[in-house]
Every structure is written in structure tokens, then in C-alpha cells.
Write an enzyme that holds these catalytic residues in place. Sequence first.
Site, PDB file in Angstrom:
ATOM      1  N   LEU A   1       0.884  -1.206   0.024  1.00 47.30           N
ATOM      2  CA  LEU A   1       0.081  -0.071  -0.014  1.00 47.30           C
ATOM      3  C   LEU A   1       0.705   1.214  -0.040  1.00 47.30           C
ATOM      4  O   LEU A   1       1.619   1.487   1.007  1.00 47.30           O
ATOM      5  CB  LEU A   1      -0.882  -0.146   1.095  1.00 47.30           C
ATOM      6  CG  LEU A   1      -1.884  -1.100   1.468  1.00 47.30           C
ATOM      7  CD1 LEU A   1      -2.735  -0.950   2.602  1.00 47.30           C
ATOM      8  CD2 LEU A   1      -2.450  -1.567   0.102  1.00 47.30           C
TER       9      LEU A   1
ATOM     10  N   ALA B   1      -0.338   4.717  -1.486  1.00 47.20           N
ATOM     11  CA  ALA B   1      -1.387   5.441  -2.286  1.00 47.20           C
ATOM     12  C   ALA B   1      -1.380   6.927  -1.281  1.00 47.20           C
ATOM     13  O   ALA B   1      -1.637   7.681  -1.970  1.00 47.20           O
ATOM     14  CB  ALA B   1      -2.739   5.238  -2.608  1.00 47.20           C
TER      15      ALA B   1
ATOM     16  N   ARG C   1       0.968  14.008   7.587  1.00 47.34           N
ATOM     17  CA  ARG C   1       1.990  14.486   8.611  1.00 47.34           C
ATOM     18  C   ARG C   1       3.356  14.782   8.658  1.00 47.34           C
ATOM     19  O   ARG C   1       4.057  15.114   9.250  1.00 47.34           O
ATOM     20  CB  ARG C   1       1.800  13.545   9.882  1.00 47.34           C
ATOM     21  CG  ARG C   1       0.266  13.405  10.451  1.00 47.34           C
ATOM     22  CD  ARG C   1       0.321  12.242  11.359  1.00 47.34           C
ATOM     23  NE  ARG C   1      -0.332  11.069  10.416  1.00 47.34           N
ATOM     24  CZ  ARG C   1      -0.723   9.737  10.852  1.00 47.34           C
ATOM     25  NH1 ARG C   1      -0.322   9.395  11.987  1.00 47.34           N
ATOM     26  NH2 ARG C   1      -1.037   8.695   9.936  1.00 47.34           N
TER      27      ARG C   1
ATOM     28  N   GLN D   1      -5.261   4.168  -7.128  1.00 49.29           N
ATOM     29  CA  GLN D   1      -6.537   4.224  -6.274  1.00 49.29           C
ATOM     30  C   GLN D   1      -6.532   5.789  -6.151  1.00 49.29           C
ATOM     31  O   GLN D   1      -5.661   6.383  -5.792  1.00 49.29           O
ATOM     32  CB  GLN D   1      -5.967   3.884  -4.690  1.00 49.29           C
ATOM     33  CG  GLN D   1      -7.175   4.112  -3.754  1.00 49.29           C
ATOM     34  CD  GLN D   1      -6.664   3.620  -2.234  1.00 49.29           C
ATOM     35  OE1 GLN D   1      -5.758   4.085  -1.884  1.00 49.29           O
ATOM     36  NE2 GLN D   1      -7.673   3.585  -1.315  1.00 49.29           N
TER      37      GLN D   1
ATOM     38  N   GLY E   1      -3.228   1.327  15.500  1.00 47.10           N
ATOM     39  CA  GLY E   1      -4.670   0.492  15.828  1.00 47.10           C
ATOM     40  C   GLY E   1      -4.056  -0.589  16.929  1.00 47.10           C
ATOM     41  O   GLY E   1      -3.086  -1.243  16.894  1.00 47.10           O
TER      42      GLY E   1
ATOM     43  N   GLU F   1      -8.931   1.216  15.639  1.00 50.25           N
ATOM     44  CA  GLU F   1      -8.033   2.446  15.535  1.00 50.25           C
ATOM     45  C   GLU F   1      -7.899   3.313  16.650  1.00 50.25           C
ATOM     46  O   GLU F   1      -8.930   3.596  17.297  1.00 50.25           O
ATOM     47  CB  GLU F   1      -8.570   3.096  14.279  1.00 50.25           C
ATOM     48  CG  GLU F   1      -8.234   2.240  12.811  1.00 50.25           C
ATOM     49  CD  GLU F   1      -7.062   1.580  12.826  1.00 50.25           C
ATOM     50  OE1 GLU F   1      -5.983   2.440  12.751  1.00 50.25           O
ATOM     51  OE2 GLU F   1      -6.666   0.546  12.766  1.00 50.25           O
TER      52      GLU F   1
ATOM     53  N   ASN G   1       5.094   8.019  10.009  1.00 55.17           N
ATOM     54  CA  ASN G   1       4.061   8.902   9.832  1.00 55.17           C
ATOM     55  C   ASN G   1       4.293  10.345   9.751  1.00 55.17           C
ATOM     56  O   ASN G   1       3.814  11.099   8.951  1.00 55.17           O
ATOM     57  CB  ASN G   1       2.739   8.471  10.949  1.00 55.17           C
ATOM     58  CG  ASN G   1       2.284   7.126  10.779  1.00 55.17           C
ATOM     59  OD1 ASN G   1       2.112   6.919   9.545  1.00 55.17           O
ATOM     60  ND2 ASN G   1       2.287   6.569  11.756  1.00 55.17           N
TER      61      ASN G   1
END
Length: 471
Positions: A20, A22, A27, A85, A147, A162, A237
Site C-alpha cells: 500500500l 497511495a 503528517r 487508487q 491500531g 484504530e 508517519n
Amino acid sequence: MHLWSFGLTDVTASLHVVVLAAGKGTRMRSRLPKVLQPLGGEPLIAHVLRRARALEPHSVTVVVGHQAEGVVKTVGADDLRFVEQAEQKGTGHAVSLALAGQDPSDRVLVLYGDVPLIPESDLAACLDSDARLVVLGAEIPDPSGYGRLIEHPPGHLERIVEERDADAGIRRIRRINTGILCAAAGDLQRWLTAGESEAVRRQGEWYLTDVVAAARSESLPVALVLSSRPEAVLGVNDRAQLAQQERQYLRARAEACLRDGLALADPARFDLRGELVFGRDCQVDVNVIVEGTVRLGDGVRIGPGCRLRDVTVGDDTVIDAYSLLESCEIGPGCHAGPFARLRPGTRLEAGARVGNFVETKNATLGPDAKANHLTYLGDATVGARANIGAGTITCNYDGANKHHTSIGADAFIGSNSALVAPVVVGDAATIGAGTVLARDAPPGTLTLTRSPQVTRSDWERPRKTPRPAKD
Ligand code: UD1
Ligand code: CA
């Protein structure tokens, strides 16, 4: 009979990896998409792809969206499939796009583009499990932002909550979701479809993590694998997390160098951002940065604060403090620096020396040639044993084109000379200090351009005019 009838996954089914990538990474507050942020000299996603490839999967699908073009351009390769996406509706949505057209019995491993340093042993442990859904978790001291894993009964994963949906009690849980999971494509797609309606109801993001509750609601076995190195599976992040992961990664690489016999003054102050090959008894002082591919022979010493990018260094050469070397070839027994800048195309042959404040570009110094101070050698060849005096400049650029300077063996260039290229200094020629050499200097002779020195014995120093005395 199919293994699914026992509620198990077929661990021999062909493996497909979904990465993943996308998201925007708001941040990070950067123009660069998060998965392209550099970690140890490579984009985050390159680390993930390396791990994916190591598993020798049947396919690797990368879900791209934010600045998709840039991501594809940076990591695009024949063995990767890209799925776009267009709108980032969440990790669940991203995975469901990647699964379109996948054979339901294929095994799918989901990796996150912003979780770069997952130990290979953790992935192997996930792939070893035959549970219908395998989730890689980790127990960490500060779980904020992640999470949380809800186990019920303990050891049995029931669902993932989450942080933004968690109450104070759940926020105290220190077992977190790494994002990495593994299941059959058909299962994932079905669970995700269930999650989609949930997301629509919530009018929010479509969470991949909802597949856990969906699998449990079908009473299917869900395995929780806990990471063997929790600090390595943390997501990136923001810039603080990126810096932490980078430190961890560089530290691990430095320690690997120590194990292989490199004498590092301080493994915490050595940044290996590329590939380093070294012989025996090489010493590296503090704050050295290595980029690209660097090869050191035996007994090489690198002083503090040096940066080496795509460089080969021969046996017993010293690169002294605060020197910058890029795309050069340095022979054995050479000495460069302190404060030397060796730019692309520099070649030092055995025993050559380049000292402080010397810049070279596309220049070869023959065996034992020296340029010890304050010199620029661009587009130049310097013969064996030639001595380049302080302040010598090859004037290689006429404002439009570059020209070559050739200096013969045993030549001696007096200090502060300007060699106006194209020009040839013959073997054993001597150039007087302060010369502006615009024509070739024949071998074995003295050439100099200098206005004659005069001494005036009739000259007197001016005297200060006395001020008139005040009344
Ligand atoms: C996610 C997990 C969280 C976990 C954490 C681990 C979900 C809902 N949450 O949270 O449980 O603890 O990772 O690091 O999965 N992405 C897309 N498309 C999207 C959204 C995201 O491709 O629509 C990609 C991002 O580029 C990123 C990855 O998915 O590489 C994770 O997304 P991110 O937004 O960072 O999720 P977290 O909030 O960290
Ligand atoms: Ca993340």
C-alpha cells in the site's frame, strides 16, 4: 479435498504481495509523497519492495495514488504491477482494488509502504501459519497512533480498534497492529466487502483492519504473530518517526560493519546510506557518510566528517578529515585532505597526494604527484611525481567550452600559476611562480611570465603631513 473445509489456509498456494503506497502522508508536511521519503539513502518503499522480492512471490502489486506518477517513476520495474487508487478512501479500499481479478485461492500478503524495516523472520512467521487470517502485531511501550489489538480470550485476536475510535481503556493496550497481514484473496475480498458497508455507515475511511472482526464473525481461525523486533515494525508517519527509523537502520548497518571487521570510531556516528565493501584493518572516524557504492582496500583510513559517494580507494590510503569525494578512483598509498574536494572523474594513482583546499574534477594525478594546497585541477592530466604549487589553477573553462591541461612527469608548477587551457607543460618543465601560462611550456626548461622586478633606491616613503597646532 480443499484445506478450506478444515478452516485452514493452503500455505502452498501461490503468494502475491500487495504494497500500500497511495497515501499522501500529510503528517510529513512535505512535497514528496511519504513512501518516497528517504531512509538510509533509499525511498521508504524501496525497503518494503526489497523484502517483498526476497519472498519470491508470484506477483507484487503496488497501490499508488498520491503523486502516483512520481512513485511509479522512482520504483517502477518489470516485476511490479501498479494499481491506481484515485481517491484515498482507506487501507481496506486500497487492498480491495489490488485484489480485483485475483484468483480467490491465491495467498495474499499485505505490506504497508510506510513500514519499511519489517524483519524477514516476522514475515516468514506469518507465512508459516495456516490460519485463515494472520496478523502481525507488536508489543511496544508507546502505542499511541497505532491500531490496538483486542484479544478475547487473551491470545485470540478479536478485532482491531484504530486509535481515533478507541476509548481510554483500549488506548492503554500496548499490543498494536503493524498493518501486515496475510490471507487468501477470496477471504480478504469477502471480509472487505463486509467492511465497506461498515465504512459507508460510518461515512468514513474503509479500514483494512476490519477484516479481523469479519473473519471472527465467520468463526474462522485468526492467528496473531507478535514481532520478534517490535522497534523494527513501527510505521513512519511523521519526521520524528522517520528520523528514529533511520537511526535504527543506520545503527544496525554500522554494527554489521563492525562484525565484518571495520574499525568504526563510533557506530552511532557512521551513516552508511549505500553499499560499502572493505578489506582488512580499515578505520573510519566519526561522522563519515557513505553513499552509492564505495570500495575500500586494506588498511584504508578515513578521517572525521568525510563524505564518500561512489568511490574506490586503494590499500593504505588516507582520506583525511572533512574531505568530499564523489565518483573517483583513488589508488593505493594516496593521501587526500584534510578539506579536499574530489569531484567526478578524479583519479589518483599510487602515492598521489591532494591536500587542503584542493578541488579536482575530471583530473588524473599520476603516481606520487602532489597538489598539497589551495589548487583547482579541472580537465587535467598530471604526470608522475609532478609538484603542483599552492594556488595553481587550471583555467579549463573559457565561458563556453572546457579545455584540457596536460602536465608532464616531474614537472614543477610554481605557486599561484594560472594554466590557461588548452595547454601542455612538458616533462620536467618548471613554471615560475605567478605565471599565466597561455602557450605550451617545453620539457626540461623554466618558463615564466613575470614583469621584471625593480628596486628603486631613490624612492622615499610618503610622510604624514603634520596637522597645524590648535590655538
Ligand atoms: C494503519 C493501520 C493501523 C496500524 C498502522 C501501522 C488501518 C486502518 N490502520 O494506520 O491499525 O497500527 O497502520 O503502521 O489500516 N494507504 C493507501 N490508501 C489509502 C490509505 C492508506 O494506499 O487510502 C497506504 C498509505 O500510503 C500507507 C499505508 O496505507 O503506506 C497505511 O496508511 P496510514 O494512513 O499511514 O495508516 P495508519 O493511520 O498509520
Ligand atoms: Ca502509517
